[in-house]
Design a protein around this motif. Sequence first.
Motif, PDB file in Angstrom:
ATOM      1  N   VAL A  72      -3.271 -31.854  20.630  1.00  0.00           N
ATOM      2  CA  VAL A  72      -1.790 -30.714  20.763  1.00  0.00           C
ATOM      3  C   VAL A  72      -1.467 -31.550  19.186  1.00  0.00           C
ATOM      4  CG1 VAL A  72      -0.091 -31.494  21.829  1.00  0.00           C
ATOM      5  CG2 VAL A  72      -2.034 -31.081  23.551  1.00  0.00           C
ATOM      6  N   HIS A  73      -0.823 -31.042  18.591  1.00  0.00           N
ATOM      7  CA  HIS A  73      -0.176 -30.750  17.415  1.00  0.00           C
ATOM      8  C   HIS A  73       1.485 -31.518  17.573  1.00  0.00           C
ATOM      9  CE1 HIS A  73      -3.498 -29.159  15.092  1.00  0.00           C
ATOM     10  NE2 HIS A  73      -3.097 -27.901  15.836  1.00  0.00           N
ATOM     11  N   PRO A  74       1.846 -31.836  16.961  1.00  0.00           N
ATOM     12  CA  PRO A  74       3.646 -32.549  17.137  1.00  0.00           C
ATOM     13  C   PRO A  74       4.204 -31.197  16.276  1.00  0.00           C
ATOM     14  CG  PRO A  74       1.996 -34.829  15.798  1.00  0.00           C
ATOM     15  CD  PRO A  74       1.433 -33.378  15.788  1.00  0.00           C
ATOM     16  N   GLY A  75       4.710 -31.006  17.895  1.00  0.00           N
ATOM     17  CA  GLY A  75       5.486 -29.572  17.895  1.00  0.00           C
ATOM     18  C   GLY A  75       5.143 -28.390  18.714  1.00  0.00           C
ATOM     19  N   ASP A  76       4.180 -28.965  18.983  1.00  0.00           N
ATOM     20  CA  ASP A  76       3.459 -28.126  19.704  1.00  0.00           C
ATOM     21  C   ASP A  76       4.424 -27.125  20.667  1.00  0.00           C
ATOM     22  OD1 ASP A  76       1.154 -27.514  18.210  1.00  0.00           O
ATOM     23  OD2 ASP A  76      -0.194 -27.908  19.019  1.00  0.00           O
ATOM     24  N   ILE A  77       4.551 -25.835  21.241  1.00  0.00           N
ATOM     25  CA  ILE A  77       4.958 -25.519  22.525  1.00  0.00           C
ATOM     26  C   ILE A  77       4.371 -26.398  23.441  1.00  0.00           C
ATOM     27  CG2 ILE A  77       6.719 -24.316  24.152  1.00  0.00           C
ATOM     28  CD1 ILE A  77       6.989 -23.080  21.676  1.00  0.00           C
ATOM     29  N   ILE A  78       4.823 -27.202  24.410  1.00  0.00           N
ATOM     30  CA  ILE A  78       4.195 -26.846  25.560  1.00  0.00           C
ATOM     31  C   ILE A  78       4.868 -26.557  26.695  1.00  0.00           C
ATOM     32  CG2 ILE A  78       3.473 -28.916  27.848  1.00  0.00           C
ATOM     33  CD1 ILE A  78       2.302 -29.391  24.810  1.00  0.00           C
ATOM     34  N   LEU A  79       4.075 -25.735  27.852  1.00  0.00           N
ATOM     35  CA  LEU A  79       4.193 -25.174  28.234  1.00  0.00           C
ATOM     36  C   LEU A  79       3.495 -25.038  30.255  1.00  0.00           C
ATOM     37  CD1 LEU A  79       6.028 -21.677  28.552  1.00  0.00           C
ATOM     38  CD2 LEU A  79       4.224 -22.200  30.785  1.00  0.00           C
ATOM     39  N   LEU A 138      11.432 -26.064  16.907  1.00  0.00           N
ATOM     40  CA  LEU A 138      11.284 -24.288  16.432  1.00  0.00           C
ATOM     41  C   LEU A 138      13.576 -24.423  16.966  1.00  0.00           C
ATOM     42  CD1 LEU A 138       8.236 -23.158  17.994  1.00  0.00           C
ATOM     43  CD2 LEU A 138       9.589 -23.054  15.783  1.00  0.00           C
ATOM     44  N   ASP A 139      13.285 -23.183  16.947  1.00  0.00           N
ATOM     45  CA  ASP A 139      15.054 -22.590  17.270  1.00  0.00           C
ATOM     46  C   ASP A 139      14.706 -22.660  18.930  1.00  0.00           C
ATOM     47  OD1 ASP A 139      17.300 -21.258  18.271  1.00  0.00           O
ATOM     48  OD2 ASP A 139      17.179 -19.368  17.323  1.00  0.00           O
ATOM     49  N   LYS A 140      15.720 -23.599  19.284  1.00  0.00           N
ATOM     50  CA  LYS A 140      15.397 -23.609  21.116  1.00  0.00           C
ATOM     51  C   LYS A 140      14.835 -22.957  22.077  1.00  0.00           C
ATOM     52  CE  LYS A 140      17.179 -28.559  20.535  1.00  0.00           C
ATOM     53  NZ  LYS A 140      15.842 -28.691  20.878  1.00  0.00           N
ATOM     54  N   GLN A 141      16.389 -21.639  21.024  1.00  0.00           N
ATOM     55  CA  GLN A 141      16.196 -19.702  21.888  1.00  0.00           C
ATOM     56  C   GLN A 141      15.034 -19.874  22.147  1.00  0.00           C
ATOM     57  OE1 GLN A 141      19.051 -17.533  20.123  1.00  0.00           O
ATOM     58  NE2 GLN A 141      20.671 -18.894  21.435  1.00  0.00           N
ATOM     59  N   LEU A 142      13.985 -19.313  20.903  1.00  0.00           N
ATOM     60  CA  LEU A 142      12.434 -19.096  21.209  1.00  0.00           C
ATOM     61  C   LEU A 142      11.723 -19.950  22.420  1.00  0.00           C
ATOM     62  CD1 LEU A 142      10.247 -17.693  19.629  1.00  0.00           C
ATOM     63  CD2 LEU A 142       9.903 -19.363  18.209  1.00  0.00           C
ATOM     64  N   VAL A 143      11.561 -20.879  22.152  1.00  0.00           N
ATOM     65  CA  VAL A 143      11.557 -21.754  23.284  1.00  0.00           C
ATOM     66  C   VAL A 143      11.808 -21.731  24.446  1.00  0.00           C
ATOM     67  CG1 VAL A 143      10.625 -24.215  24.232  1.00  0.00           C
ATOM     68  CG2 VAL A 143      11.080 -23.642  21.699  1.00  0.00           C
ATOM     69  N   VAL A 175      -0.322 -25.262  29.377  1.00  0.00           N
ATOM     70  CA  VAL A 175      -0.954 -24.316  28.037  1.00  0.00           C
ATOM     71  C   VAL A 175      -0.253 -24.365  27.037  1.00  0.00           C
ATOM     72  CG1 VAL A 175       0.953 -22.044  28.222  1.00  0.00           C
ATOM     73  CG2 VAL A 175      -1.481 -21.690  27.077  1.00  0.00           C
ATOM     74  N   VAL A 176      -1.069 -24.833  25.637  1.00  0.00           N
ATOM     75  CA  VAL A 176      -0.206 -25.642  24.345  1.00  0.00           C
ATOM     76  C   VAL A 176      -0.316 -24.171  23.631  1.00  0.00           C
ATOM     77  CG1 VAL A 176      -1.047 -26.528  22.265  1.00  0.00           C
ATOM     78  CG2 VAL A 176      -1.645 -27.223  24.487  1.00  0.00           C
ATOM     79  N   ILE A 177       0.886 -23.716  22.579  1.00  0.00           N
ATOM     80  CA  ILE A 177       1.805 -22.483  22.034  1.00  0.00           C
ATOM     81  C   ILE A 177       1.792 -23.404  20.725  1.00  0.00           C
ATOM     82  CG2 ILE A 177       2.594 -20.685  21.852  1.00  0.00           C
ATOM     83  CD1 ILE A 177       3.781 -21.461  24.435  1.00  0.00           C
ATOM     84  N   PRO A 178       0.455 -23.017  19.769  1.00  0.00           N
ATOM     85  CA  PRO A 178       1.069 -23.654  18.106  1.00  0.00           C
ATOM     86  C   PRO A 178       2.834 -22.787  17.607  1.00  0.00           C
ATOM     87  CG  PRO A 178      -1.016 -22.549  18.142  1.00  0.00           C
ATOM     88  CD  PRO A 178      -0.237 -21.871  19.706  1.00  0.00           C
ATOM     89  N   PRO A 179       3.444 -23.836  17.115  1.00  0.00           N
ATOM     90  CA  PRO A 179       4.777 -22.493  17.269  1.00  0.00           C
ATOM     91  C   PRO A 179       4.687 -21.663  15.939  1.00  0.00           C
ATOM     92  CG  PRO A 179       4.585 -25.115  16.807  1.00  0.00           C
ATOM     93  CD  PRO A 179       2.779 -25.099  16.629  1.00  0.00           C
ATOM     94  N   GLN A 180       4.204 -21.328  15.424  1.00  0.00           N
ATOM     95  CA  GLN A 180       4.065 -20.165  14.448  1.00  0.00           C
ATOM     96  C   GLN A 180       3.370 -18.696  15.305  1.00  0.00           C
ATOM     97  OE1 GLN A 180       1.924 -23.217  13.979  1.00  0.00           O
ATOM     98  NE2 GLN A 180       0.205 -22.588  13.970  1.00  0.00           N
ATOM     99  N   GLU A 181       3.057 -19.368  16.499  1.00  0.00           N
ATOM    100  CA  GLU A 181       2.506 -18.261  17.059  1.00  0.00           C
ATOM    101  C   GLU A 181       3.245 -17.153  18.209  1.00  0.00           C
ATOM    102  OE1 GLU A 181      -0.026 -15.817  16.393  1.00  0.00           O
ATOM    103  OE2 GLU A 181      -0.135 -17.780  14.543  1.00  0.00           O
TER     104      GLU A 181
END
Length: 228
Positions: free
Chosen positions: A160-167, A14-19, A174-180
Amino acid sequence: MNVGKRIIQHRNNLDKQLVEALRKYPSANVSDCMGRLYSMNAHIRPMGKEKKIIGQALTVKASIADNMLFHQALLMADPGDVIVVDAGRDMNHSVCGEIMYSYAKSKNIAGFVVDGSIRDVDYLINNEFPVFAAGITGRGPYKNGPGEINVDISCGGQVVHPGDIILGDEDGIVVIPPQEALNILEKVKELQANEINSLNLIANGDWENGSIATNLSKQLKEDGYEFL
């Protein structure tokens, strides 16, 4: 396909700024915006003084009491990645310690999340490197495999899928799907604004007149509760 011995070297980034835009929001608020369905369970908790973690997941499916593929993941990880390890919640062997923390920190890896045990907690208490895990034990691991990297795993009761956002923070992960991610970001901004408004009502002595208290009384009456 050699199941049990797969090392997948690519994933969507993902765009690092979004993360980074999600970093300032509490995991609890993000969880609320996701229907309270995507938080890891209470077994996974911060183990050192650094309790904030965010980044995209590089996943490891490890054999019980084994960290060979964890070491390979360290070599593969990019700055800002969170290495998430399904260690089978084994509480008898640690799968990482000071050497791995030090190397990860030198590469600017964002942290570890381990559904299993770790050791060398003194390093984590004295250094700013976030590690979340289920337990602590001094007994070390083996390096025999098998294992897999960048496959779907289970960690803390979540897929957890590869590339999911971990916060993560003091309240957990909490696990955030990238598309969401963008949608969740907008929702959590709105939720936090509402929370700030609620806190202001409390500070000003107006909580009983606010919409939450008013709506609660209305709902209780509609549901047949009697105020005696």
